[in-house]
Scaffold this active site. Structure first.
Site, mmCIF file in Angstrom:
data_model
loop_
_atom_site.group_PDB
_atom_site.id
_atom_site.type_symbol
_atom_site.label_atom_id
_atom_site.label_comp_id
_atom_site.label_asym_id
_atom_site.label_seq_id
_atom_site.Cartn_x
_atom_site.Cartn_y
_atom_site.Cartn_z
ATOM 1 N N HIS A 133 50.229 70.924 44.174
ATOM 2 C CA HIS A 133 49.106 70.134 44.702
ATOM 3 C C HIS A 133 47.791 70.901 44.536
ATOM 4 O O HIS A 133 46.766 70.329 44.153
ATOM 5 C CB HIS A 133 49.308 69.824 46.186
ATOM 6 C CG HIS A 133 50.076 68.566 46.448
ATOM 7 N ND1 HIS A 133 49.687 67.340 45.952
ATOM 8 C CD2 HIS A 133 51.215 68.336 47.155
ATOM 9 C CE1 HIS A 133 50.549 66.413 46.362
ATOM 10 N NE2 HIS A 133 51.488 66.998 47.074
ATOM 11 N N CYS B 25 56.392 62.413 48.489
ATOM 12 C CA CYS B 25 55.075 63.013 48.714
ATOM 13 C C CYS B 25 54.307 62.155 49.721
ATOM 14 O O CYS B 25 54.304 60.927 49.602
ATOM 15 C CB CYS B 25 54.314 63.075 47.391
ATOM 16 S SG CYS B 25 52.706 63.848 47.538
ATOM 17 N N HIS C 32 56.288 72.382 45.080
ATOM 18 C CA HIS C 32 55.629 71.077 45.206
ATOM 19 C C HIS C 32 54.224 71.243 45.800
ATOM 20 O O HIS C 32 53.254 70.690 45.277
ATOM 21 C CB HIS C 32 56.497 70.167 46.090
ATOM 22 C CG HIS C 32 55.928 68.803 46.339
ATOM 23 N ND1 HIS C 32 56.494 67.644 45.858
ATOM 24 C CD2 HIS C 32 54.820 68.401 47.027
ATOM 25 C CE1 HIS C 32 55.776 66.608 46.237
ATOM 26 N NE2 HIS C 32 54.742 67.035 46.959
ATOM 27 N N GLU C 33 54.124 72.032 46.879
ATOM 28 C CA GLU C 33 52.815 72.208 47.541
ATOM 29 C C GLU C 33 51.866 73.039 46.678
ATOM 30 O O GLU C 33 50.672 72.743 46.601
ATOM 31 C CB GLU C 33 52.986 72.849 48.922
ATOM 32 C CG GLU C 33 53.880 72.078 49.886
ATOM 33 C CD GLU C 33 53.511 70.605 50.024
ATOM 34 O OE1 GLU C 33 52.327 70.243 49.855
ATOM 35 O OE2 GLU C 33 54.431 69.802 50.281
#
Ligand code: ZN
Length: 210
Positions: free
Chosen positions: A151, A105, A147-148
């Site tokens: 966030h 990351c 993953h994004e």
């Protein structure tokens, strides 16, 4: 539509930089984007620059201190190669299967760990050009999208790791937290009030109804 004077950004505020764990914006649930203006398009261009400079394959808006539902990706990680995509107000659905794979990351540079993700997933979003995006992703692309998207919910990849695997990274993560504390004690971080004012300004400008 013009921007009210109190929501105008200073030159310093217009320049984005990647923030690292445990900056509070990384833990904020991002707001949907209700307007796309020239400033937002410039932010997106800066996010792509920062992603390529840092040799990343994805970057979420809250990683550049913008608490908004937006991320950019390019699985090839190089400008001019692969496919560059911008996702505004993304929604993920219909996860299928599971796969373990290594993730890193840009908000925790140098830290890598194994994370289990859905092997396939649907994503729907809008691009910065107002086009509707709808696709089914698998493999590496599916991993990057998850993953994004995480966030934007305030979730970091290590939150998804099994306790034993996360424990292996504890020292490295502690170091980032210690650095943050030191910077704070030296007065090199925004105060809670300054941070709240920034978040309010960006959210009011781009997500007025939320
Ligand atoms: Zn990340």
């Amino acid at each position: 539509m013009s921007v009210p004077p109190d929501l105008e950004l200073t030159d310093a505020e217009k320049r984005l930089a990647i923030i690292v764990h445990p900056h509070p914006t990384l833990r904020r649930k991002s707001k949907p984007i209700m307007r796309v203006d020239d400033q937002l398009r410039d932010f997106i261009a800066q996010m792509l620059d920062l992603m390529y400079e840092s040799k990343g394959v994805g970057l979420a808006a809250n990683q550049v201190n913008l608490p908004l539902q937006l991320f950019v990706i390019n699985p090839a990680g190089k400008r001019g190669e692969g496919e560059e995509m911008v996702f505004i107000n993304p929604v993920l659905s219909r996860p299928k299967g599971s796969e373990e794979g290594e993730e890193g990351c840009l908000s925790l540079p140098g830290v890598y760990g194994e994370v289990v993700r859905a092997a396939e997933i649907d994503v729907e979003a809008f691009s910065h050009l107002g086009q509707r995006i709808k696709l089914r992703a698998s493999g590496y692309l599916a991993r990057i999208l998850q993953h994004e998207f995480d966030h934007l919910q305030g979730t970091m990849f290590f939150d998804r790791m099994s306790p034993p695997k996360r424990a292996e990274l504890a020292d490295e993560i502690d170091e980032f937290e210690h650095d943050h504390e030191v910077r704070g004690s030296l007065g090199n971080l925004p105060t809670e009030e300054q941070w709240q004012a920034w978040v309010r300004k960006i959210e009011t400008r781009y997500s007025p109804q939320a």
